[in-house]
Write a protein that holds these residues in place. Structure first.
Motif, mmCIF file in Angstrom:
data_model
loop_
_atom_site.group_PDB
_atom_site.id
_atom_site.type_symbol
_atom_site.label_atom_id
_atom_site.label_comp_id
_atom_site.label_asym_id
_atom_site.label_seq_id
_atom_site.Cartn_x
_atom_site.Cartn_y
_atom_site.Cartn_z
ATOM 1 N N SER A 31 56.725 -25.714 -39.546
ATOM 2 C CA SER A 31 56.482 -25.219 -38.197
ATOM 3 C C SER A 31 55.530 -24.032 -38.252
ATOM 4 O O SER A 31 55.728 -23.111 -39.025
ATOM 5 N N LEU A 102 69.436 -33.209 -28.679
ATOM 6 C CA LEU A 102 68.181 -32.478 -28.462
ATOM 7 C C LEU A 102 68.478 -31.123 -27.823
ATOM 8 O O LEU A 102 67.937 -30.094 -28.240
ATOM 9 N N GLN A 214 56.330 -30.985 -21.313
ATOM 10 C CA GLN A 214 55.491 -30.014 -22.006
ATOM 11 C C GLN A 214 54.781 -29.056 -21.058
ATOM 12 O O GLN A 214 54.325 -27.984 -21.469
ATOM 13 N N THR A 222 54.468 -28.551 -33.783
ATOM 14 C CA THR A 222 55.581 -29.150 -34.510
ATOM 15 C C THR A 222 56.347 -30.135 -33.642
ATOM 16 O O THR A 222 56.722 -31.218 -34.092
ATOM 17 N N ALA A 223 56.586 -29.769 -32.390
ATOM 18 C CA ALA A 223 57.306 -30.663 -31.480
ATOM 19 C C ALA A 223 56.519 -31.947 -31.250
ATOM 20 O O ALA A 223 57.095 -33.046 -31.229
ATOM 21 N N LEU A 226 56.812 -34.115 -34.332
ATOM 22 C CA LEU A 226 58.141 -34.702 -34.425
ATOM 23 C C LEU A 226 58.309 -35.848 -33.442
ATOM 24 O O LEU A 226 58.915 -36.875 -33.754
ATOM 25 N N ARG A 227 57.762 -35.661 -32.256
ATOM 26 C CA ARG A 227 57.839 -36.722 -31.260
ATOM 27 C C ARG A 227 57.164 -37.991 -31.791
ATOM 28 O O ARG A 227 57.690 -39.099 -31.652
ATOM 29 N N VAL A 230 59.414 -39.626 -34.456
ATOM 30 C CA VAL A 230 60.529 -40.377 -33.874
ATOM 31 C C VAL A 230 60.065 -41.778 -33.474
ATOM 32 O O VAL A 230 60.713 -42.783 -33.793
ATOM 33 N N TYR A 269 66.612 -41.353 -35.755
ATOM 34 C CA TYR A 269 66.214 -41.156 -34.364
ATOM 35 C C TYR A 269 67.408 -40.985 -33.430
ATOM 36 O O TYR A 269 67.241 -40.515 -32.305
ATOM 37 N N GLN A 273 66.641 -36.543 -35.729
ATOM 38 C CA GLN A 273 65.379 -36.215 -35.064
ATOM 39 C C GLN A 273 65.551 -35.606 -33.671
ATOM 40 O O GLN A 273 64.774 -34.707 -33.310
ATOM 41 N N LEU A 277 63.828 -32.138 -32.861
ATOM 42 C CA LEU A 277 62.883 -32.024 -31.745
ATOM 43 C C LEU A 277 63.302 -30.905 -30.807
ATOM 44 O O LEU A 277 62.466 -30.091 -30.370
#
Length: 440
Positions: A31, A102, A214, A222-223, A226-227, A230, A269, A273, A277
């Motif tokens: 990150s 999450l 967002q 980083t997000a 990660l998305r 997934v 997932y 994850q 996330l």
């Protein structure tokens, strides 16, 4: 819940600690979104929001978004109304496991819904009210539900499943619609085609809803990475699942393949994850992400191992699926792999012949279940579940112990990078137990 105090951003972590050779590598990335502060400690997270309140918030955002999209579909054509209706109905209910995780990942990393945006750039964090952040987080969580729904819709087509959650699978619903309206052609083919398209639409809507989140939460690198991970893993995992079903049961790598499918199609997932996330959306650094991964991956594996057990020996009234459905669908699960390694050559031949036969009688299915139980395959998987669950619970206890030790000047630099109070500890351990030992 309190605001996260930033810490030193580390390098990309190695794989999460593993207590078995079957563990999949961590997907926690490095990150670079959080500011650095080498001597700061992670903030204490006293409690976590309840699963019920999270589910209610996420469901409200999801329904509002899908209602908006349904109106757009109808504006394109009255015939497209069925798309929106199907998606609204399909995404109602369910356990909301991924949204809850999450949300908790965000909180575990110190994200504060009361204080505005926690992740992203400094400009991102300077904008957005507490209400905006709650909405944004619910949208991000809801996007995972849409990704999950898309995977389920396609999975039911691939597996030729008749039911989902006690109701007809989506392709069966559209097959019935074909008959009800007296359409021409083959009803089953229409049902499959419609479901593939609606699954694709659901996947696209998942991306749209995440992008909308967002606007409030910020576009942290980083997000976003990660998305993408997934998305990739669940699709690759689905292919590995399809491949596994055509590999001979006596293949030497059947167990390895089963663990790959378990980890990448579901465990990562479904649990690991979503946690990562959420943490990334709060601005977690690499050390914190790695530690959260060390909790999430084994718990995800326990979750899916339990699903495999329920697919063989679950109560249809609880699971919404016929007993032994995984046998008729030909699933090469860890449970089947462990059984195959323990039975005689003659039994293996019988099991291989029956696995994947949709016309098996209830008696033949029951014989296979007896074989799985009597061989010790079921007991082996229950042992795996216990080990994975215990590993995840140990991580939670470490986080709580780290919080207790932080009050002392002797707190070590090697202490937990997540710190939780007793209420958060109790909630996490209760949820972990529920995932590992559920009946549906």
């Amino acid at each position: 819940m309190t605001s996260r105090r930033s810490r030193l951003t580390g390098d990309s972590p190695e794989s999460a600690p593993s207590d078995s050779p079957e563990s999949a590598p961590s997907t926690a990335p490095a990150s670079s979104d959080a500011p650095s502060s080498a001597d700061a400690f992670p903030i204490l997270v006293e409690s976590l929001d309840s699963p019920e309140s999270i589910a209610a918030e996420v469901s409200a955002q999801l329904e509002a978004f899908l209602a908006e999209k349904a109106a757009e579909f109808e504006a394109i054509s009255p015939d497209a109304t069925a798309i929106g209706d199907a998606l609204i109905e399909f995404t109602r209910g369910g356990k909301r496991v991924r949204p809850v995780l999450l949300w908790w990942g965000f909180q575990l990393a110190g994200g504060d819904l009361r204080a505005g945006v926690a992740g992203g750039t400094a400009a991102d964090r300077a904008t957005g009210s507490a209400a905006d952040v709650t909405v944004g987080l619910a949208q991000a969580a809801g996007s995972l539900e849409l990704l999950h729904a898309a995977a389920l819709i396609h999975d039911d087509v691939i597996d030729n499943s008749d039911t989902r959650r006690g109701r007809p699978a989506l392709h069966r619903q559209f097959e019935a619609r074909h008959q009800r309206f007296g359409f021409h052609g083959d009803g089953a083919s229409f049902g499959v085609s419609a479901s593939i398209v609606i699954g694709d639409i659901c996947l696209a809507l998942s991306e749209e809803l995440f992008e909308r989140s967002q606007e409030t939460l910020g576009n942290g690198r980083t997000a976003l990475e990660l998305r993408g991970t997934v998305r990739r893993d669940v699709m690759v995992g689905q292919y590995l699942d399809v491949l596994a079903e055509v590999i001979p049961l006596g293949d030497d790598r059947i167990a390895d393949r089963a663990w790959e499918v378990l980890s990448y199609k579901s465990a990562k997932y479904s649990v690991e994850q979503p946690l990562l996330l959420g943490a990334a959306l709060a601005g977690a650094d690499s050390e914190q992400l790695q530690e959260i991964s060390a909790f999430g991956l084994p718990l995800g594996q326990a979750f899916q191992l339990r699903d495999d057990v329920l697919g063989i020996a679950g109560d249809p009234a609880a699971t919404g699926k016929p007993a032994g459905d995984d046998i008729r669908e030909g699933k090469r699960t860890v449970l089947i792999a462990e059984t195959a390694a323990r039975i005689s050559a003659d039994q293996l031949e019988i099991l291989a012949a029956r696995l994947g036969d949709p016309d098996l009688s209830d008696t033949e299915v029951a014989d296979c279940v007896d074989m799985i139980t009597d061989s010790g395959g079921l007991a082996a998987v229950e042992s795996f579940i216990a080990d994975k669950h215990a590993h995840a619970a140990t991580i939670v206890d470490t986080w709580a112990e780290g919080a207790a030790g932080a009050a002392s000047a002797e707190r070590s630099a090697a202490s937990a990078q997540v710190r939780i109070g007793s209420a958060a500890q109790e909630r996490l351990k209760g949820f972990a137990k529920a995932l590992s030992y559920r009946s549906s």
